[in-house]
Design a protein around this motif. Structure first.
Motif, PDB file in Angstrom:
ATOM      1  N   LYS A 187       6.312 -11.453 -21.118  1.00 55.47           N
ATOM      2  CA  LYS A 187       5.267 -11.755 -20.203  1.00 55.47           C
ATOM      3  C   LYS A 187       4.299 -13.155 -20.526  1.00 55.47           C
ATOM      4  N   VAL A 188       4.308 -13.185 -21.717  1.00 58.44           N
ATOM      5  CA  VAL A 188       3.636 -14.642 -22.195  1.00 58.44           C
ATOM      6  C   VAL A 188       4.534 -15.551 -21.880  1.00 58.44           C
TER       7      VAL A 188
ATOM      8  N   PRO B 242      -6.811   2.113 -26.246  1.00 57.58           N
ATOM      9  CA  PRO B 242      -6.445   1.602 -27.560  1.00 57.58           C
ATOM     10  C   PRO B 242      -5.896   0.062 -27.694  1.00 57.58           C
ATOM     11  N   TRP B 243      -5.193  -0.097 -26.518  1.00 55.36           N
ATOM     12  CA  TRP B 243      -4.435  -1.603 -26.872  1.00 55.36           C
ATOM     13  C   TRP B 243      -5.319  -2.790 -26.289  1.00 55.36           C
ATOM     14  N   ALA B 244      -5.265  -3.685 -27.440  1.00 55.76           N
ATOM     15  CA  ALA B 244      -6.024  -4.765 -27.009  1.00 55.76           C
ATOM     16  C   ALA B 244      -5.463  -6.198 -27.321  1.00 55.76           C
ATOM     17  N   ALA B 245      -5.587  -7.301 -26.639  1.00 58.41           N
ATOM     18  CA  ALA B 245      -5.061  -8.348 -27.157  1.00 58.41           C
ATOM     19  C   ALA B 245      -6.264  -9.727 -27.080  1.00 58.41           C
TER      20      ALA B 245
ATOM     21  N   GLU C 109       9.445  -2.369 -29.274  1.00 60.76           N
ATOM     22  CA  GLU C 109       9.642  -2.678 -27.663  1.00 60.76           C
ATOM     23  C   GLU C 109       8.520  -3.322 -27.034  1.00 60.76           C
ATOM     24  N   ALA C 110       7.340  -2.968 -27.315  1.00 55.04           N
ATOM     25  CA  ALA C 110       5.871  -3.311 -26.802  1.00 55.04           C
ATOM     26  C   ALA C 110       5.861  -5.020 -26.988  1.00 55.04           C
TER      27      ALA C 110
ATOM     28  N   ALA D 271       0.734  -0.311 -23.499  1.00 50.93           N
ATOM     29  CA  ALA D 271       1.437  -1.727 -23.862  1.00 50.93           C
ATOM     30  C   ALA D 271       1.744  -2.257 -22.695  1.00 50.93           C
ATOM     31  N   HIS D 272       2.343  -1.777 -21.623  1.00 44.94           N
ATOM     32  CA  HIS D 272       2.796  -2.363 -20.482  1.00 44.94           C
ATOM     33  C   HIS D 272       1.677  -2.986 -19.818  1.00 44.94           C
ATOM     34  N   GLU D 273       0.603  -1.992 -19.445  1.00 48.11           N
ATOM     35  CA  GLU D 273      -0.391  -2.519 -18.809  1.00 48.11           C
ATOM     36  C   GLU D 273      -1.184  -3.735 -19.550  1.00 48.11           C
TER      37      GLU D 273
END
Length: 132
Positions: free
Chosen positions: A35-36, A65-68, A27-28, A88-90
């Motif tokens: 979004k991309v 904890p989430w990084a891109a 889902e994430a 993940a949404h943020e």
């Protein structure tokens, strides 16, 4: 930890691969992918290719904890974007904002490079004289 390859998305002139590392659910990944795609599916956007990596830290005490990480080539210009968030949404929203702003910079830089100023008189341009 092995990277999960979610495939390459080819929409018009956009070929961006979204990859996940760690405990990232489908889902994430789907939300990040949406979004991309939204960031690049605009009129006037040149060829885009590259990779976006999403990862979730294994430690539970990490504040964000989430990084891109995105490394993309946009019309022969390297664009690197980093983002880190709590959910993940943020993360996807922040990544989209940063990608869009970098795209605007690349497009603006391209337009500014096309425009050329009138050369000064000592280089053969028109001489503006105050005498008439």
């Amino acid at each position: 930890m092995t990277a999960k390859d979610t495939g390459t998305h080819v929409t018009s002139t956009v070929a961006v691969q979204v990859r996940a590392e760690g405990d990232v659910d489908e889902e994430a990944l789907a939300y990040v992918r949406t979004k991309v795609d939204t960031a690049f599916n605009r009129p006037g956007v040149p060829d885009v290719s590259g990779e976006v990596r999403i990862e979730k830290a294994a430690a539970h005490h990490v504040e964000q904890p989430w990084a891109a990480r995105a490394e993309l080539v946009v019309a022969n210009t390297l664009v690197v974007v980093h983002a880190q968030e709590a959910t993940a949404h943020e993360l996807a929203d922040r990544l989209q904002d940063r990608l869009r702003s970098q795209m605007t910079r690349v497009l603006h830089r391209k337009e500014a490079a096309r425009r050329s100023a009138t050369p000064p008189p000592w280089r053969g341009g028109q001489a503006i004289s105050g005498r008439d």
